[in-house]
Design an enzyme around this catalytic site. Structure first.
Site, PDB file in Angstrom:
ATOM      1  CD  GLN A   1      -3.211  -5.695  -6.453  1.00  0.00           C
ATOM      2  OE1 GLN A   1      -3.079  -4.528  -6.759  1.00  0.00           O
ATOM      3  NE2 GLN A   1      -4.393  -6.283  -6.422  1.00  0.00           N
ATOM      4  NE  ARG A   2      -2.098  -9.698  -0.583  1.00  0.00           N
ATOM      5  CZ  ARG A   2      -2.934  -9.796   0.450  1.00  0.00           C
ATOM      6  NH1 ARG A   2      -3.155  -8.726   1.204  1.00  0.00           N
ATOM      7  NH2 ARG A   2      -3.533 -10.922   0.724  1.00  0.00           N
TER       8      ARG A   2
ATOM      9  CG  ASP B   1      -1.916  -1.137   1.214  1.00  0.00           C
ATOM     10  OD1 ASP B   1      -2.048  -1.805   0.167  1.00  0.00           O
ATOM     11  OD2 ASP B   1      -2.542  -1.388   2.259  1.00  0.00           O
TER      12      ASP B   1
HETATM   13  O1  F6P Z   1      -1.691  -5.388   3.296  1.00  0.00           O
HETATM   14  C1  F6P Z   1      -2.428  -4.430   2.618  1.00  0.00           C
HETATM   15  C2  F6P Z   1      -3.468  -5.066   1.784  1.00  0.00           C
HETATM   16  O2  F6P Z   1      -2.855  -5.852   0.811  1.00  0.00           O
HETATM   17  C3  F6P Z   1      -4.438  -4.074   1.153  1.00  0.00           C
HETATM   18  O3  F6P Z   1      -3.977  -3.563  -0.054  1.00  0.00           O
HETATM   19  C4  F6P Z   1      -5.698  -4.896   1.030  1.00  0.00           C
HETATM   20  O4  F6P Z   1      -6.841  -4.085   1.068  1.00  0.00           O
HETATM   21  C5  F6P Z   1      -5.635  -5.758   2.237  1.00  0.00           C
HETATM   22  O5  F6P Z   1      -4.274  -5.919   2.556  1.00  0.00           O
HETATM   23  C6  F6P Z   1      -6.250  -7.117   2.071  1.00  0.00           C
HETATM   24  O6  F6P Z   1      -6.273  -7.757   3.288  1.00  0.00           O
HETATM   25  P1  F6P Z   1      -6.266  -9.352   3.493  1.00  0.00           P
HETATM   26  O7  F6P Z   1      -4.875  -9.842   3.214  1.00  0.00           O
HETATM   27  O8  F6P Z   1      -6.586  -9.498   4.934  1.00  0.00           O
HETATM   28  O9  F6P Z   1      -7.267  -9.900   2.555  1.00  0.00           O
END
Ligand code: F6P
Length: 405
Positions: free
Chosen positions: A293-294, A143
């Site tokens: 994307q992560r 983020d």
């Molecule tokens: O860590 C931030 C984030 O990736 C945000 O961009 C997203 O809204 C959120 O986490 C999603 O959360 P979770 O991993 O709990 O689904």
């Protein structure tokens, strides 16, 4: 001789394991440090005394190289909100007991702004009870919304993935003669950094994304439809980048929240797709980049991964210098040639705060990103890692499921 502990917390990124490698590699160089414990599932592992000796898991340089390129959190993660110690002292007693029992003199918490609240609370508690355990935060989040630091590890790789994918979507969407709109939903919670970073395509002469909507600008459906129609008059295939965090009518999202009260954001892309279909009636698709994307290490930014390791190592040096209650931060010296220095800041200034996209990065219509902002984003996505593959796909480092449970 003392031991140290390290934990990973919050949402996954491509760079959290590189920071773990940074902590571990640096600790190996220091004769005063003996064992390096990994806490399973963030702070929950310290509370439950569920720790692993990292030296038994990472046994070679090859392991470290593989871990550096492995996305997500090898030690597991949590979204655990540490209560105030006056409210639930028993939780703090458990934490102190684990640390004392394992002779831990420093704890490194790799996480986002919620995790830095834990760093802050623990360092204050240890000072109060006179326990000499240094607590240091190592930042991470796709983020990019942590205050003080120029950027956060994990963001550069996510931005590189978003821009690359957007580029591929652009190629795909222009093949037919009929007009179309593609809406791409991007994570980032309340901050528009990641969505805005898709504008780096403009530096390559692309007109896409033609529209970019970030949570820092209030969103109107009427304005959105006018913008889309305007872009359709100029481009056959209109590409829209939209942040998951823009305001949406009730019911678009699930309404579920995590332990920090953050809503699970998902669904705006699909909602806008339906609106376009109904109001404009053209070919329309929505694409939610979602968790890819992560965790897309095959597109990791070398700059990001190298910096993530460096800031982990700097955290160890910070603790050894006697500091506690600090979060490691990047301070940018120059965009070109890109130069950053690593420094530390008080966790209390970073915990629970959010840093938003500067208004000056956003165009006057509130629907795109200004060109000069690309100087901020471009250095963060540079370079590729030497990806180790197996059977044709990127190889990952993993610890046995039985250790994690
Ligand atoms: O860590 C931030 C984030 O990736 C945000 O961009 C997203 O809204 C959120 O986490 C999603 O959360 P979770 O991993 O709990 O689904």
């Amino acid at each position: 001789m003392t031991n140290i502990a390290v934990a990973q917390s919050g949402g996954p990124t491509c760079a959290i394991n590189a920071s773990l490698v940074g902590v571990f590699r640096e600790a190996l160089k220091v004769s005063e440090i003996d064992a390096v414990f990994g806490s399973i599932n963030g702070i929950e592992g310290i509370i439950d005394n569920h720790l692993v000796d990292i030296k038994t898991i990472i046994t070679s340089n090859e392991d470290m190289e593989l871990l550096r390129q492995t996305p997500s959190t090898v030690l597991g993660s949590c979204r655990y909100k540490l209560p105030d110690w006056n409210d639930q002292p028993e939780i703090y007693e458990k934490i102190a007991n684990t640390l004392k029992q394992r002779n831990i003199g420093a704890f490194f918490y790799i996480g986002g702004n919620d995790s830095m609240d834990t760093v802050n609370k623990l360092s204050e508690y240890f000072a109060e009870i006179g326990l000499d355990v240094k607590v240091i935060g190592i930042p991470k989040t796709i983020d990019n919304d942590l205050c003080i630091t120029d950027h956060t590890p994990g963001f550069g790789s996510a931005a590189k993935y978003v821009a690359t994918t957007m580029h591929e979507i652009t190629r795909d969407s222009i093949v037919y003669s009929i007009p179309s709109v593609t809406v791409v939903e991007i994570m980032g919670r309340h901050a528009g950094w990641l969505t805005a970073s898709s504008a780096v395509l403009h530096a390559m002469g692309e007109t896409a994304p033609h529209l970019i909507y970030v949570p820092e600008v209030s969103f109107s459906l009427e304005g959105f439809l006018t913008d889309v129609r305007q872009q359709m008059s100029k481009h056959k295939a209109v590409i829209v980048a939209v942040s998951e965090g823009i305001e949406v009518p009730d019911g678009v999202q699930s309404g579920e929240v995590d332990n920090f009260g953050h809503k699970y954001l998902s669904g705006i892309g699909k909602y806008l797709e339906d609106v376009i279909r109904k109001e404009i009636g053209c070919k329309v698709r929505s694409i939610e980049l979602n968790v890819m994307q992560r965790c897309s290490s095959h597109l990791a930014s070398k700059t990001d991964i190298d910096e993530a390791e460096a800031i982990g190592a700097a955290g160890v040096r910070c603790a050894l210098s006697g500091k506690t209650g600090k979060v490691m931060v990047f301070r940018r010296v120059e965009d070109v040639p890109y130069t950053v220095v690593i420094d530390s800041a008080n966790a209390s200034q970073i915990a629970n705060n959010e840093k938003f996209l500067p208004k000056k990065f956003i165009n006057s219509s509130g629907n795109n990103i200004r060109d000069f902002a690309l100087d901020y984003f471009l250095p963060l996505i540079q370079g590729d890692i030497n990806l180790i593959t197996e059977k044709g796909i990127p190889k990952h480092f993993a610890i046995h499921e039985s250790v994690l449970k």
